[in-house]
Design a protein around this motif. Structure first.
Motif, mmCIF file in Angstrom:
data_model
loop_
_atom_site.group_PDB
_atom_site.id
_atom_site.type_symbol
_atom_site.label_atom_id
_atom_site.label_comp_id
_atom_site.label_asym_id
_atom_site.label_seq_id
_atom_site.Cartn_x
_atom_site.Cartn_y
_atom_site.Cartn_z
ATOM 1 N N LEU A 94 -11.037 99.294 -49.608
ATOM 2 C CA LEU A 94 -9.701 99.361 -50.192
ATOM 3 C C LEU A 94 -8.711 99.439 -49.037
ATOM 4 C CD1 LEU A 94 -7.846 99.738 -52.693
ATOM 5 C CD2 LEU A 94 -8.409 102.175 -52.621
ATOM 6 N N PHE A 95 -7.718 98.545 -49.037
ATOM 7 C CA PHE A 95 -6.798 98.428 -47.912
ATOM 8 C C PHE A 95 -5.366 98.326 -48.417
ATOM 9 C CE2 PHE A 95 -10.867 96.545 -47.101
ATOM 10 C CZ PHE A 95 -11.257 97.193 -45.944
ATOM 11 N N ARG A 96 -4.422 98.845 -47.628
ATOM 12 C CA ARG A 96 -3.011 98.791 -48.011
ATOM 13 C C ARG A 96 -2.276 97.868 -47.039
ATOM 14 N NH1 ARG A 96 -1.990 104.736 -47.381
ATOM 15 N NH2 ARG A 96 -1.972 104.675 -45.136
ATOM 16 N N ALA A 97 -1.370 97.041 -47.565
ATOM 17 C CA ALA A 97 -0.678 96.011 -46.792
ATOM 18 C C ALA A 97 0.354 96.580 -45.833
ATOM 19 C CB ALA A 97 -0.007 95.001 -47.724
ATOM 20 N N SER A 98 1.008 97.669 -46.185
ATOM 21 C CA SER A 98 2.134 98.164 -45.389
ATOM 22 C C SER A 98 1.767 98.490 -43.950
ATOM 23 C CB SER A 98 2.758 99.388 -46.061
ATOM 24 O OG SER A 98 1.817 100.443 -46.126
ATOM 25 N N ASP A 99 0.546 98.949 -43.708
ATOM 26 C CA ASP A 99 0.151 99.333 -42.348
ATOM 27 C C ASP A 99 -1.295 98.951 -42.016
ATOM 28 O OD1 ASP A 99 -1.216 101.143 -43.919
ATOM 29 O OD2 ASP A 99 -0.427 102.921 -42.935
ATOM 30 N N ASN A 100 -1.908 98.114 -42.842
ATOM 31 C CA ASN A 100 -3.304 97.702 -42.642
ATOM 32 C C ASN A 100 -4.259 98.886 -42.563
ATOM 33 O OD1 ASN A 100 -3.144 94.957 -42.822
ATOM 34 N ND2 ASN A 100 -2.806 94.659 -40.640
ATOM 35 N N HIS A 101 -3.930 99.960 -43.237
ATOM 36 C CA HIS A 101 -4.800 101.139 -43.302
ATOM 37 C C HIS A 101 -5.867 100.866 -44.359
ATOM 38 C CE1 HIS A 101 -5.655 105.434 -42.818
ATOM 39 N NE2 HIS A 101 -5.803 105.476 -44.120
ATOM 40 N N GLY A 102 -7.093 101.242 -44.098
ATOM 41 C CA GLY A 102 -8.141 100.994 -45.062
ATOM 42 C C GLY A 102 -9.219 102.049 -45.053
ATOM 43 N N VAL A 103 -9.956 102.103 -46.149
ATOM 44 C CA VAL A 103 -11.123 102.975 -46.282
ATOM 45 C C VAL A 103 -12.249 102.132 -46.864
ATOM 46 C CG1 VAL A 103 -9.878 105.161 -46.516
ATOM 47 C CG2 VAL A 103 -10.314 103.783 -48.544
ATOM 48 N N TRP A 104 -13.480 102.426 -46.450
ATOM 49 C CA TRP A 104 -14.610 101.705 -47.019
ATOM 50 C C TRP A 104 -15.882 102.509 -46.882
ATOM 51 C CZ3 TRP A 104 -12.111 99.337 -42.756
ATOM 52 C CH2 TRP A 104 -12.799 99.376 -41.550
ATOM 53 N N GLN A 105 -16.849 102.113 -47.674
ATOM 54 C CA GLN A 105 -18.200 102.668 -47.616
ATOM 55 C C GLN A 105 -19.172 101.520 -47.725
ATOM 56 O OE1 GLN A 105 -18.959 105.415 -50.773
ATOM 57 N NE2 GLN A 105 -18.119 107.140 -49.653
ATOM 58 N N SER A 106 -20.253 101.610 -46.990
ATOM 59 C CA SER A 106 -21.288 100.592 -47.045
ATOM 60 C C SER A 106 -22.579 101.173 -46.506
ATOM 61 C CB SER A 106 -20.877 99.384 -46.199
ATOM 62 O OG SER A 106 -21.915 98.440 -46.150
ATOM 63 N N ARG A 107 -23.649 100.991 -47.256
ATOM 64 C CA ARG A 107 -24.975 101.419 -46.790
ATOM 65 C C ARG A 107 -26.012 100.487 -47.386
ATOM 66 N NH1 ARG A 107 -26.192 106.949 -44.884
ATOM 67 N NH2 ARG A 107 -28.254 106.432 -45.626
ATOM 68 N N PRO A 108 -27.103 100.299 -46.688
ATOM 69 C CA PRO A 108 -28.167 99.453 -47.222
ATOM 70 C C PRO A 108 -29.072 100.185 -48.205
ATOM 71 C CG PRO A 108 -28.748 100.191 -45.029
ATOM 72 C CD PRO A 108 -27.338 100.684 -45.302
ATOM 73 N N ASP A 109 -28.834 101.487 -48.434
ATOM 74 C CA ASP A 109 -29.740 102.244 -49.296
ATOM 75 C C ASP A 109 -29.046 102.974 -50.446
ATOM 76 O OD1 ASP A 109 -28.449 104.098 -47.701
ATOM 77 O OD2 ASP A 109 -30.267 105.181 -47.157
ATOM 78 N N PHE A 110 -27.849 102.530 -50.839
ATOM 79 C CA PHE A 110 -27.241 103.092 -52.044
ATOM 80 C C PHE A 110 -28.103 102.694 -53.241
ATOM 81 C CE2 PHE A 110 -22.781 103.221 -50.111
ATOM 82 C CZ PHE A 110 -22.759 104.603 -50.051
ATOM 83 N N LYS A 111 -28.207 103.590 -54.214
ATOM 84 C CA LYS A 111 -29.021 103.302 -55.393
ATOM 85 C C LYS A 111 -28.196 102.960 -56.625
ATOM 86 C CE LYS A 111 -32.983 106.105 -54.162
ATOM 87 N NZ LYS A 111 -33.848 107.204 -54.605
ATOM 88 N N TYR A 112 -26.976 103.507 -56.736
ATOM 89 C CA TYR A 112 -26.222 103.365 -57.971
ATOM 90 C C TYR A 112 -24.833 102.765 -57.779
ATOM 91 C CZ TYR A 112 -29.979 106.324 -59.551
ATOM 92 O OH TYR A 112 -31.212 106.815 -59.823
ATOM 93 N N TYR A 113 -24.111 103.198 -56.768
ATOM 94 C CA TYR A 113 -22.771 102.667 -56.524
ATOM 95 C C TYR A 113 -22.304 103.063 -55.135
ATOM 96 C CZ TYR A 113 -21.023 107.348 -57.775
ATOM 97 O OH TYR A 113 -20.777 108.694 -57.838
ATOM 98 N N ALA A 114 -21.276 102.358 -54.654
ATOM 99 C CA ALA A 114 -20.597 102.708 -53.405
ATOM 100 C C ALA A 114 -19.202 103.181 -53.775
ATOM 101 C CB ALA A 114 -20.506 101.509 -52.470
ATOM 102 N N GLY A 115 -18.755 104.227 -53.115
ATOM 103 C CA GLY A 115 -17.446 104.793 -53.404
ATOM 104 C C GLY A 115 -17.619 106.138 -54.074
ATOM 105 N N PRO A 116 -16.553 106.675 -54.563
ATOM 106 C CA PRO A 116 -15.224 106.080 -54.584
ATOM 107 C C PRO A 116 -14.545 106.158 -53.215
ATOM 108 C CG PRO A 116 -15.128 108.297 -55.435
ATOM 109 C CD PRO A 116 -16.580 108.014 -55.152
ATOM 110 N N VAL A 117 -13.663 105.199 -52.985
ATOM 111 C CA VAL A 117 -12.761 105.264 -51.841
ATOM 112 C C VAL A 117 -11.353 105.365 -52.415
ATOM 113 C CG1 VAL A 117 -14.262 104.109 -50.185
ATOM 114 C CG2 VAL A 117 -12.735 102.733 -51.603
ATOM 115 N N ARG A 118 -10.543 106.212 -51.810
ATOM 116 C CA ARG A 118 -9.185 106.470 -52.323
ATOM 117 C C ARG A 118 -8.161 106.234 -51.230
ATOM 118 N NH1 ARG A 118 -12.507 110.172 -54.769
ATOM 119 N NH2 ARG A 118 -12.382 110.215 -57.027
ATOM 120 N N LEU A 119 -6.982 105.747 -51.655
ATOM 121 C CA LEU A 119 -5.934 105.422 -50.704
ATOM 122 C C LEU A 119 -4.581 105.510 -51.394
ATOM 123 C CD1 LEU A 119 -5.569 104.308 -47.782
ATOM 124 C CD2 LEU A 119 -5.626 102.032 -48.785
#
Length: 150
Positions: A94-119
């Motif tokens: 999830l990224f915001r245009a005003s300042d290119n600030h972003g948050v993310w999650q990524s793993r090869p071993d998630f079982k159900y979902y990635a996140g939440p990410v908040r901004l």
């Protein structure tokens, strides 16, 4: 990896500055290289508060975007279409245009979902993306808000 991108410290899910568009491309191409929090559990239904404003529907999953007008927070998470409960690559950004600030999650071993990410993205546009296995989707910039008076 580009010198402009700095992955979150593993396990923190902390925000990352600069290079949101580049990070979206990196997420789409190499999701497992980006830092993330630990494996998530099956309770995806209540991961974001607010109103669901958009869904990315791609071959292997869904990424949901929510907005909470009381807090000004956008929230996103990704769930797989199949294989829930089986360790697999799942990512969300999830990224915001005003300042290119972003948050993310990524793993090869998630079982159900990635996140939440908040901004917090009051008064600007956001871009969100997701990935399950080798398939990803990106929204492009949108959901542009107006800054309310203090």
């Amino acid at each position: 990896m580009s010198s402009r991108l700095r992955p979150a410290r593993h396990g923190t899910g902390r925000a990352i500055r600069r290079g949101a568009v580049a990070a979206a491309a990196v997420l789409a191409l190499t999701g497992p290289l980006i830092g993330a929090a630990g494996p998530a559990g099956p309770a995806a239904a209540a991961v974001c508060d607010g109103t669901k404003v958009d869904t990315l529907d791609f071959a292997t999953g869904y990424t949901y975007l929510y907005y909470n007008s009381a807090t000004g927070q956008n929230c996103a998470y990704t769930v797989p279409k199949s294989g829930s409960g089986t360790p697999q690559l799942i990512a969300v950004g999830l990224f915001r245009a005003s300042d290119n600030h972003g948050v993310w999650q990524s793993r090869p071993d998630f079982k159900y979902y990635a996140g939440p990410v908040r901004l917090d993205a009051r008064g600007t546009c956001v871009l969100f993306n997701g990935q399950v296995a080798s398939v990803s989707a990106t929204s492009g910039w949108g959901h542009c808000g107006t800054r309310s008076a203090p």
